[in-house]
Structures are given as structure tokens and as C-alpha cells.
Motif scaffolding. Structure first.
Motif, PDB file in Angstrom:
ATOM      1  N   PRO A 199     -21.214  28.524   5.779  1.00  0.00           N
ATOM      2  CA  PRO A 199     -20.494  28.709   7.048  1.00  0.00           C
ATOM      3  C   PRO A 199     -20.541  30.177   7.480  1.00  0.00           C
ATOM      4  N   VAL A 200     -20.786  30.385   8.766  1.00  0.00           N
ATOM      5  CA  VAL A 200     -20.758  31.729   9.356  1.00  0.00           C
ATOM      6  C   VAL A 200     -19.478  31.832  10.166  1.00  0.00           C
ATOM      7  N   ASN A 201     -18.580  32.694   9.732  1.00  0.00           N
ATOM      8  CA  ASN A 201     -17.241  32.740  10.312  1.00  0.00           C
ATOM      9  C   ASN A 201     -17.103  33.940  11.239  1.00  0.00           C
ATOM     10  N   TYR A 202     -17.165  33.684  12.539  1.00  0.00           N
ATOM     11  CA  TYR A 202     -17.032  34.746  13.540  1.00  0.00           C
ATOM     12  C   TYR A 202     -15.555  34.930  13.871  1.00  0.00           C
ATOM     13  N   SER A 203     -14.826  35.550  12.946  1.00  0.00           N
ATOM     14  CA  SER A 203     -13.376  35.640  13.088  1.00  0.00           C
ATOM     15  C   SER A 203     -12.859  36.960  12.534  1.00  0.00           C
ATOM     16  N   VAL A 204     -12.165  37.725  13.359  1.00  0.00           N
ATOM     17  CA  VAL A 204     -11.532  38.955  12.897  1.00  0.00           C
ATOM     18  C   VAL A 204     -10.466  38.637  11.854  1.00  0.00           C
ATOM     19  N   ALA A 205      -9.732  37.545  12.076  1.00  0.00           N
ATOM     20  CA  ALA A 205      -8.702  37.159  11.116  1.00  0.00           C
ATOM     21  C   ALA A 205      -9.314  36.874   9.745  1.00  0.00           C
ATOM     22  N   GLN A 206     -10.494  36.233   9.738  1.00  0.00           N
ATOM     23  CA  GLN A 206     -11.157  35.953   8.462  1.00  0.00           C
ATOM     24  C   GLN A 206     -11.615  37.238   7.800  1.00  0.00           C
ATOM     25  N   TRP A 207     -12.165  38.157   8.589  1.00  0.00           N
ATOM     26  CA  TRP A 207     -12.555  39.468   8.035  1.00  0.00           C
ATOM     27  C   TRP A 207     -11.353  40.157   7.394  1.00  0.00           C
ATOM     28  N   PHE A 208     -10.243  40.164   8.097  1.00  0.00           N
ATOM     29  CA  PHE A 208      -9.049  40.830   7.576  1.00  0.00           C
ATOM     30  C   PHE A 208      -8.575  40.154   6.291  1.00  0.00           C
ATOM     31  N   ASN A 250     -14.013  46.877   2.073  1.00  0.00           N
ATOM     32  CA  ASN A 250     -14.739  46.690   0.807  1.00  0.00           C
ATOM     33  C   ASN A 250     -15.864  45.699   1.057  1.00  0.00           C
ATOM     34  N   GLY A 251     -16.650  45.463   0.035  1.00  0.00           N
ATOM     35  CA  GLY A 251     -17.840  44.648   0.193  1.00  0.00           C
ATOM     36  C   GLY A 251     -17.597  43.193   0.534  1.00  0.00           C
ATOM     37  N   ALA A 252     -16.359  42.712   0.365  1.00  0.00           N
ATOM     38  CA  ALA A 252     -16.082  41.301   0.646  1.00  0.00           C
ATOM     39  C   ALA A 252     -15.917  41.020   2.134  1.00  0.00           C
ATOM     40  N   GLY A 253     -15.721  42.052   2.941  1.00  0.00           N
ATOM     41  CA  GLY A 253     -15.339  41.861   4.330  1.00  0.00           C
ATOM     42  C   GLY A 253     -16.486  41.653   5.305  1.00  0.00           C
ATOM     43  N   TRP A 254     -17.370  40.692   5.003  1.00  0.00           N
ATOM     44  CA  TRP A 254     -18.492  40.384   5.886  1.00  0.00           C
ATOM     45  C   TRP A 254     -18.603  38.865   6.058  1.00  0.00           C
TER      46      TRP A 254
END
Length: 312
Positions: free
Chosen positions: A33-42, A81-85
Motif C-alpha cells: 500500500p502507498v499511503n499518501y497521508s500526512v497523518a500516516q507520516w506523523f 527518522n527512517g520510518a517516516g516514508w
């Protein structure tokens, strides 16, 4: 009888060849899944624990293909950090790239609310962490070069790496989201107050053990002065700079637009006028993601729609 056995043997060989060929042809990357979401990034950034791996990223068994021989290294921004993509990492993975995401700039012993927040150490120190990470990627994958996808403070970390830590020898392209080549004036009210009260040296000194990376992004910093004096760009690397007029953190947004023969400057609203993605939401924006894919060699239609998170 001999002829029958020969035919059977040939049939078995042909069948085995077909099976092997089919296996090779079907070895497509698992579609994530490609999640285009600022909330998900946060959420991903703030809930992550070491080794800070994003979806589809940091697979140390990944073998680059002929179509995509250069792994892509993701370089996050301040407090990240590296997880935020949640968008870029799985998207690149789905399109057949080996994707790796560095985490840099975490002070030793960080705990509590700032545990896992990167980008706080001095940028030159973070640059060396990026250098070591890229070296590991090259060693593990056997690739000759990588491409970088950098964001915010990560653009400065990569710039230092490319100019001063040997990155120009092993990096082909650097795609830079909201770069900060001339520093940002977003903190001018605080900086001006510090100078006005004659406490600027004390203020900057107090920040060094907490967030020297924050100081390094200021236009008055020694880091920005040194970067500008060095010309910002390494001559044998191609830079693509993506800026947005809706940026409220890189002020002015044109700080990241610098002309050079080896640089391409893109303003998001020149591509899609209705898209007002801000400093953070460009990292999870479909238009920006398509521009990244096209730049790295995957022809992709560029969508245009209003950002669900304008000015953020």
C-alpha cells in the motif's frame, strides 16, 4: 526406445526451462500500500523504533535490476527518522527499486519525548552518518552508485555529504524535496529577538546540546555560509529541486531554487496550480511522487489535484 527416452529427456528439459523462466518472470516485487497521508507520516515517525524501517525499505537482500541499477536512499528531515516514508518508500519498492532509508542525527542517550527524533546533531556529523550508510548500501547491493531522495534538513545533510564527504563519487542524482540551500527565515522573530537582546551567542550555545541541526539551518549559521561559499552543488551530480509556494517552514520557498547546469528546479504549482502541498505534505503527495519516479527513470503520468493537506 532410445529415441523415446531422448524425447522424454528433451521434454523434461524444456519443461524445466519453462518453469525456471516463469519463476524469473514472476519475480515482481510484492505490491505494498502507498499511503499518501500526512497523518500516516506523523504516526509512522513518532511510533517507530530502531531500526526505523519504512514499508518496502531496508531490505538488505535486495538485488538491483538492469532496469533500476541504482538503489534509492531516502534522507529524512528534522526530528524525523527512517520510518517516516509511507508513500515514497513503498512506491519506489513497487516499481522495482531497492530502497534504503537512513536515520541520522540522533544524540546518544536520547529518551522520553525526543527518543527516535533524528536530525538534531550538527549537520556535518549527520553527513558522515549518511556517508557510512551509503557505503553499506553499495557494499550489500554491489551497485556502483545510488540516487538520493532528500527532504528538508536532509537536503543539507546530503549537500554536505556530496561536497565534503566523498558522496559525489558514488551518487548519480539527488532529488531534493523543499531544499534549504540558503537557510530558512522561519525562525527570524526568535533570531532577531536574540540579536536585539544581545543574547544570540548564548541562545545558540544553549541549543547545541539539544538541536544543533536547528541552528545549522539558519541563514546566519556558519554551516549555511560555508555551503554557499562552496557553491552548494557537487559538479558531477545532478540535482532536482522541488519547492512549493505553500511552504511555511522554508522561508522564502525560493531558498531551495539555485540555478546551475547540473540542476533542475521545479515549483510544484507550476506543474499543478491547484496543489498547495506544504513543507511536510510534499513527501506524501501523488504529484511529487510521480515527478520522483520520472526523474529516476520510470515514466509515469503526473496527476494533478488539490492537496488534502494544504500548507502543512
Amino acid at each position: 526406445m532410445h529415441r523415446i527416452c531422448s524425447r522424454i529427456s528433451l521434454s523434461l528439459i524444456a519443461t524445466a526451462a519453462l518453469i525456471c523462466t516463469a519463476g524469473t518472470a514472476s519475480a515482481e516485487p510484492e505490491q505494498l500500500p502507498v499511503n499518501y497521508s500526512v497523518a500516516q507520516w506523523f504516526a509512522d515517525t513518532n511510533s517507530a523504533t530502531p531500526p526505523f524501517t519504512p514499508p518496502g525499505g531496508n531490505d538488505w537482500t535486495c538485488v538491483p535490476t538492469a532496469a533500476h541499477p541504482e538503489p534509492v536512499v531516502l534522507v529524512h528531515g528534522i526530528t524525523g527518522n527512517g520510518a517516516g516514508w509511507p508513500a515514497m518508500s513503498p512506491l519506489l519498492h513497487n516499481n522495482g527499486y531497492c530502497v534504503y532509508s537512513v536515520t541520522y542525527g540522533i544524540y546518544p542517550g536520547q529518551s522520553g519525548p525526543i527518543a527516535g527524533m533524528g536530525g538534531l546533531e550538527p549537520i556535518p556529523q549527520s553527513s558522515k552518518e549518511l556517508r557510512d550508510f551509503v557505503d553499506r548500501v553499495l557494499q550489500q547491493t554491489g551497485a556502483e552508485k545510488v540516487n538520493l531522495l532528500t527532504w528538508s534538513e536532509g537536503t543539507l545533510v546530503a549537500a554536505n555529504y556530496l561536497l565534503f564527504d566523498g558522496g559525489d563519487k558514488v551518487v548519480d542524482q539527488s532529488f531534493n524535496l523543499v531544499p534549504i540551500w540558503a537557510g530558512t527565515h522561519a525562525a527570524d522573530p526568535i533570531v532577531n529577538a536574540a540579536y536585539g537582546l544581545n543574547v544570540a551567542p548564548e541562545t545558540f550555545a544553549a541549543l547545541r546540546p539539544v538541536c544543533q541541526g536547528c541552528v545549522d539551518m539558519l541563514p546566519v549559521s556558519d554551516f549555511i555560509h560555508n555551503l554557499q561559499a562552496a557553491g552548494v552543488y557537487a559538479p558531477n551530480v545532478h540535482y532536482t529541486n522541488l519547492a512549493t509556494r505553500a511552504d511555511t517552514e522554508v522561508v522564502p520557498y525560493t531558498s531551495g531554487l539555485r540555478e546551475a547546469p547540473n540542476a533542475t528546479n521545479i515549483v510544484l504549482q507550476d506543474v499543478c496550480p491547484v496543489n498547495m502541498a506544504g513543507h511536510n505534505s510534499v513527501s506524501v503527495d501523488p504529484t511529487v511522487a510521480a515527478l520522483v519516479l520520472n526523474t529516476f527513470g520510470t515514466p509515469t503520468e503526473i496527476p494533478c489535484a488539490p492537496s488534502p493537506s494544504p500548507y502543512i
